[in-house]
Scaffold this motif. Structure first.
Motif, PDB file in Angstrom:
ATOM      1  N   TRP A   3       0.811  -1.220   0.000  1.00  0.00           N
ATOM      2  CA  TRP A   3       0.000   0.000   0.000  1.00  0.00           C
ATOM      3  C   TRP A   3       0.845   1.270   0.000  1.00  0.00           C
ATOM      4  O   TRP A   3       0.297   2.368  -0.130  1.00  0.00           O
ATOM      5  CB  TRP A   3      -0.936  -0.003   1.196  1.00  0.00           C
ATOM      6  CG  TRP A   3      -1.923  -1.124   1.165  1.00  0.00           C
ATOM      7  CD1 TRP A   3      -1.873  -2.287   1.871  1.00  0.00           C
ATOM      8  CD2 TRP A   3      -3.108  -1.201   0.366  1.00  0.00           C
ATOM      9  NE1 TRP A   3      -2.951  -3.087   1.573  1.00  0.00           N
ATOM     10  CE2 TRP A   3      -3.739  -2.441   0.652  1.00  0.00           C
ATOM     11  CE3 TRP A   3      -3.713  -0.343  -0.558  1.00  0.00           C
ATOM     12  CZ2 TRP A   3      -4.922  -2.843   0.052  1.00  0.00           C
ATOM     13  CZ3 TRP A   3      -4.911  -0.749  -1.155  1.00  0.00           C
ATOM     14  CH2 TRP A   3      -5.494  -1.980  -0.856  1.00  0.00           C
ATOM     15  N   ASN A  57      -8.967  -4.148   0.908  1.00  0.00           N
ATOM     16  CA  ASN A  57      -9.128  -2.767   1.353  1.00  0.00           C
ATOM     17  C   ASN A  57      -8.052  -2.426   2.368  1.00  0.00           C
ATOM     18  O   ASN A  57      -7.399  -3.308   2.935  1.00  0.00           O
ATOM     19  CB  ASN A  57     -10.521  -2.545   1.937  1.00  0.00           C
ATOM     20  CG  ASN A  57     -10.829  -3.527   3.048  1.00  0.00           C
ATOM     21  OD1 ASN A  57     -10.291  -3.419   4.148  1.00  0.00           O
ATOM     22  ND2 ASN A  57     -11.673  -4.497   2.751  1.00  0.00           N
ATOM     23  N   HIS A  58      -7.888  -1.101   2.602  1.00  0.00           N
ATOM     24  CA  HIS A  58      -6.832  -0.627   3.485  1.00  0.00           C
ATOM     25  C   HIS A  58      -7.216   0.744   4.036  1.00  0.00           C
ATOM     26  O   HIS A  58      -7.928   1.511   3.378  1.00  0.00           O
ATOM     27  CB  HIS A  58      -5.511  -0.538   2.716  1.00  0.00           C
ATOM     28  CG  HIS A  58      -4.361  -0.074   3.548  1.00  0.00           C
ATOM     29  ND1 HIS A  58      -3.876  -0.798   4.616  1.00  0.00           N
ATOM     30  CD2 HIS A  58      -3.588   1.044   3.463  1.00  0.00           C
ATOM     31  CE1 HIS A  58      -2.852  -0.152   5.148  1.00  0.00           C
ATOM     32  NE2 HIS A  58      -2.661   0.961   4.470  1.00  0.00           N
ATOM     33  N   SER A  97      -0.667  -6.539   2.110  1.00  0.00           N
ATOM     34  CA  SER A  97      -1.822  -7.422   2.320  1.00  0.00           C
ATOM     35  C   SER A  97      -1.820  -8.512   1.266  1.00  0.00           C
ATOM     36  O   SER A  97      -1.391  -8.299   0.125  1.00  0.00           O
ATOM     37  CB  SER A  97      -3.139  -6.639   2.209  1.00  0.00           C
ATOM     38  OG  SER A  97      -3.200  -5.581   3.138  1.00  0.00           O
ATOM     39  N   ALA A 154       2.623  -1.023   4.856  1.00  0.00           N
ATOM     40  CA  ALA A 154       1.710  -2.146   5.064  1.00  0.00           C
ATOM     41  C   ALA A 154       1.563  -2.947   3.772  1.00  0.00           C
ATOM     42  O   ALA A 154       1.546  -2.395   2.669  1.00  0.00           O
ATOM     43  CB  ALA A 154       0.341  -1.645   5.519  1.00  0.00           C
ATOM     44  N   TYR A 166      -5.483   4.252   5.533  1.00  0.00           N
ATOM     45  CA  TYR A 166      -4.269   5.038   5.717  1.00  0.00           C
ATOM     46  C   TYR A 166      -4.413   5.906   6.968  1.00  0.00           C
ATOM     47  O   TYR A 166      -5.394   6.634   7.117  1.00  0.00           O
ATOM     48  CB  TYR A 166      -4.015   5.922   4.493  1.00  0.00           C
ATOM     49  CG  TYR A 166      -3.557   5.146   3.274  1.00  0.00           C
ATOM     50  CD1 TYR A 166      -2.213   4.883   3.065  1.00  0.00           C
ATOM     51  CD2 TYR A 166      -4.483   4.662   2.354  1.00  0.00           C
ATOM     52  CE1 TYR A 166      -1.786   4.174   1.961  1.00  0.00           C
ATOM     53  CE2 TYR A 166      -4.069   3.945   1.248  1.00  0.00           C
ATOM     54  CZ  TYR A 166      -2.721   3.704   1.057  1.00  0.00           C
ATOM     55  OH  TYR A 166      -2.297   2.982  -0.042  1.00  0.00           O
TER      56      TYR A 166
END
Length: 224
Positions: free
Chosen positions: A130, A150-151, A136, A134, A153
């Motif tokens: 990302w 999804n993420h 995923s 991070a 910030y």
């Protein structure tokens, strides 16, 4: 046979797979190619005087080393065979990720992220960086080769998002896009078909529940 030949999985390739000498250019020559992956085909025989060549076109669906047998028959009687090798390399996945679209100051709409792979028998994993430290592992929807996740910030800033798709033979495809976050705790989503299907299921369940409650209410009124 013509020795070791090379190709890439999922790609149609034409090989001069064998050569031979003949005693008569006017004889009838036919050829059969057994490709070593469970398939065979008729080879095209090309004569130049007393020298002949066998050509064939084939698609290997999976990378690997294949033993190929070529048999040439003269006048439907005499036969000669030989074995050669075709080396088929792995094809890397090709990844497409659309640019992010801002929905609100702290929410970004979902771009589509998909991939293709010439290796139709390959399996895949997806990972996204990302850009804020991070990473995923993303869900893959094999029905349309899309990925979703999804993420959130924590801090505003400019971020480079990198999506990597890896196949089971170690081939990697990469796509990147940039993202400007203006507000803390901004949420970014990438929907796969799986996530869309989940949303549709939730909508259908809500509509069904509403319809059922309305029916129960009408029934209750009739009974009273």
């Amino acid at each position: 046979t013509a020795g070791r030949s090379f190709s890439e999985e999922g790609r149609s390739s034409t090989y001069e797979i064998a050569t031979f000498d003949t005693l008569s250019a006017t004889s009838t020559h036919t050829a059969v190619i057994i490709w070593g992956d469970g398939f065979s085909s008729t080879g095209e025989v090309v004569l130049s005087g007393l020298e002949g060549a066998v050509e064939g076109t084939h698609i290997y669906q999976q990378n690997g080393t294949y033993s190929v047998t070529v048999t040439v028959t003269v006048n439907n009687m005499e036969q000669a065979s030989d074995i050669g090798v075709v080396e088929v390399s792995n094809a890397d996945p090709v990844v497409t990720m659309e640019d992010f679209e801002k929905a609100t100051l702290d929410t970004f709409g979902a771009p589509r992220a998909t991939f293709t792979d010439q290796g139709s028998q390959d399996t895949h994993t997806a990972e996204i960086d990302w850009g804020d430290g991070a990473t995923s592992t993303l869900a893959i929807d094999n029905s349309d080769d899309s990925v979703g996740g999804n993420h959130q910030y924590s801090y505003p800033g400019s971020y480079i998002v990198t999506l990597s798709i890896t196949d089971d033979d170690g081939g990697v495809g990469i796509a990147t896009t940039s993202l400007l976050v203006a507000q803390p705790n901004a949420v970014v989503s990438i929907p796969s078909m799986t996530l869309v299907a989940m949303c549709l299921s939730a909508i259908i369940m809500t509509v069904s529940y509403t319809h059922l409650r309305a029916h129960e209410t009408r029934h209750d009124l009739v009974c009273r």
